[in-house]
Enzyme design. Sequence first.
Site, PDB file in Angstrom:
ATOM      1  N   ASN A  62       0.827  -1.222   0.000  1.00 18.25           N
ATOM      2  CA  ASN A  62       0.000   0.000   0.000  1.00 18.25           C
ATOM      3  C   ASN A  62       0.859   1.269   0.000  1.00 18.25           C
ATOM      4  O   ASN A  62       0.357   2.354   0.260  1.00 18.25           O
ATOM      5  CB  ASN A  62      -0.943   0.004   1.211  1.00 18.25           C
ATOM      6  CG  ASN A  62      -0.184  -0.006   2.537  1.00 18.25           C
ATOM      7  OD1 ASN A  62       1.047  -0.002   2.552  1.00 18.25           O
ATOM      8  ND2 ASN A  62      -0.900  -0.017   3.644  1.00 18.25           N
TER       9      ASN A  62
ATOM     10  N   HIS B  66       3.483   1.784   2.002  1.00 15.11           N
ATOM     11  CA  HIS B  66       4.090   2.146   3.286  1.00 15.11           C
ATOM     12  C   HIS B  66       5.611   1.983   3.262  1.00 15.11           C
ATOM     13  O   HIS B  66       6.165   1.160   2.540  1.00 15.11           O
ATOM     14  CB  HIS B  66       3.443   1.428   4.472  1.00 15.11           C
ATOM     15  CG  HIS B  66       3.694  -0.034   4.605  1.00 15.11           C
ATOM     16  ND1 HIS B  66       2.709  -0.924   4.954  1.00 15.11           N
ATOM     17  CD2 HIS B  66       4.811  -0.789   4.476  1.00 15.11           C
ATOM     18  CE1 HIS B  66       3.220  -2.136   5.033  1.00 15.11           C
ATOM     19  NE2 HIS B  66       4.486  -2.085   4.747  1.00 15.11           N
TER      20      HIS B  66
ATOM     21  N   GLU C  43       2.180   4.063   7.347  1.00 12.82           N
ATOM     22  CA  GLU C  43       1.036   3.655   6.552  1.00 12.82           C
ATOM     23  C   GLU C  43       0.436   4.850   5.798  1.00 12.82           C
ATOM     24  O   GLU C  43       0.756   6.008   6.104  1.00 12.82           O
ATOM     25  CB  GLU C  43      -0.032   3.082   7.498  1.00 12.82           C
ATOM     26  CG  GLU C  43       0.334   1.725   8.090  1.00 12.82           C
ATOM     27  CD  GLU C  43      -0.039   0.567   7.184  1.00 12.82           C
ATOM     28  OE1 GLU C  43       0.527   0.468   6.089  1.00 12.82           O
ATOM     29  OE2 GLU C  43      -0.893  -0.248   7.594  1.00 12.82           O
TER      30      GLU C  43
HETATM   31  C1  GLP Z   1       6.653  -4.733   6.015  1.00 12.38           C
HETATM   32  C2  GLP Z   1       7.634  -3.893   6.845  1.00 12.38           C
HETATM   33  C3  GLP Z   1       8.351  -2.919   5.952  1.00 12.38           C
HETATM   34  C4  GLP Z   1       8.693  -3.623   4.661  1.00 12.38           C
HETATM   35  C5  GLP Z   1       7.422  -3.808   3.879  1.00 12.38           C
HETATM   36  C6  GLP Z   1       7.589  -4.660   2.630  1.00 12.38           C
HETATM   37  O1  GLP Z   1       5.447  -4.881   6.637  1.00 12.38           O
HETATM   38  N1  GLP Z   1       7.033  -3.199   7.933  1.00 12.38           N
HETATM   39  O2  GLP Z   1       9.502  -2.422   6.613  1.00 12.38           O
HETATM   40  O3  GLP Z   1       9.610  -2.861   3.907  1.00 12.38           O
HETATM   41  O4  GLP Z   1       6.385  -4.244   4.703  1.00 12.38           O
HETATM   42  O5  GLP Z   1       7.730  -6.010   2.959  1.00 12.38           O
HETATM   43  P1  GLP Z   1       8.161  -7.133   1.948  1.00 12.38           P
HETATM   44  O6  GLP Z   1       9.601  -6.890   1.622  1.00 12.38           O
HETATM   45  O7  GLP Z   1       7.953  -8.434   2.660  1.00 12.38           O
HETATM   46  O8  GLP Z   1       7.300  -6.980   0.738  1.00 12.38           O
END
Ligand code: GLP
Length: 258
Positions: free
Chosen positions: A148, A150, A155
């Site tokens: 999304n 973030h 968020e």
């Molecule tokens: C997670 C973490 C973030 C991370 C993002 C992407 O929830 N809080 O720090 O960068 O979401 O995660 P992923 O690499 O598993 O797609």
Amino acid sequence: MTSEGLADGPETYTVTVVDSYDLLSALAADAVSETLANRPGAALTLPTGDTPLGMYRELVRRIDAGELDFSQAQFFCLDDYLGSTPDDEASLTRWLKQVFLDPARLPEANVHYVPTAAADPQAAAAGYDREIAACGGLELAVVGLGPNGHIGFNEPGSGPDDPTRVVDLQPATRAQSAAYWDGKADIPAQAMTIGLGTILQAKRIVLIVSGAGKAEIVQKSLEGPETTEVPGSFLRRAGSRLEVILDQGAASKLSPRQ
Ligand code: GLP
């Protein structure tokens, strides 16, 4: 691999598109190595999630091979669930310990944990920003991009001046988080994250994104309007301090560049 600086001036960020996840991981690890070669005691933050797993493997390999000295670095955890401790199943700090902090044998005194279990979390979050400042600010922030938009747990609704603080997690983010523990862990409704404002002050910011599933949110973050609906869209404010590293899938919806 294609690497290109964007055309509109020296103050703009770079986008590097790589052909493999291994290369993405190696380039992210290079940013860490360069930072610590220049300043062994630098403060840095690195993300959790699936995307950085390869980077952590490479960092541990370099440490074991004697190619990288991480022993003086001040490591600031990026985010974690409110109220969680490393004893909880759903704990990003626990994840980080398993994946990196323990194998890298970081001195405990050099690891700064997000104060998620503090009696007064908001005050503790402000204290975490002061801790970062006391170390000279973040020399490097490697961040991923949530589905999304973030950054850390900043968020949608988050702005570019936001400090480290407590945030509400969106249902989709909680579901994404649960997947790290095969959907079995109970994910709290709130988290604490290093603020986007704190991240944007870092001397070097590296955004790593992998996979076609993130192509649309990458496009919105890099080519869409700046908006609190897509916190990643504010990263561009870092100008030349921002480096974006994408694989072909993640870059697949970006406009062609000269
Ligand atoms: C997670 C973490 C973030 C991370 C993002 C992407 O929830 N809080 O720090 O960068 O979401 O995660 P992923 O690499 O598993 O797609």
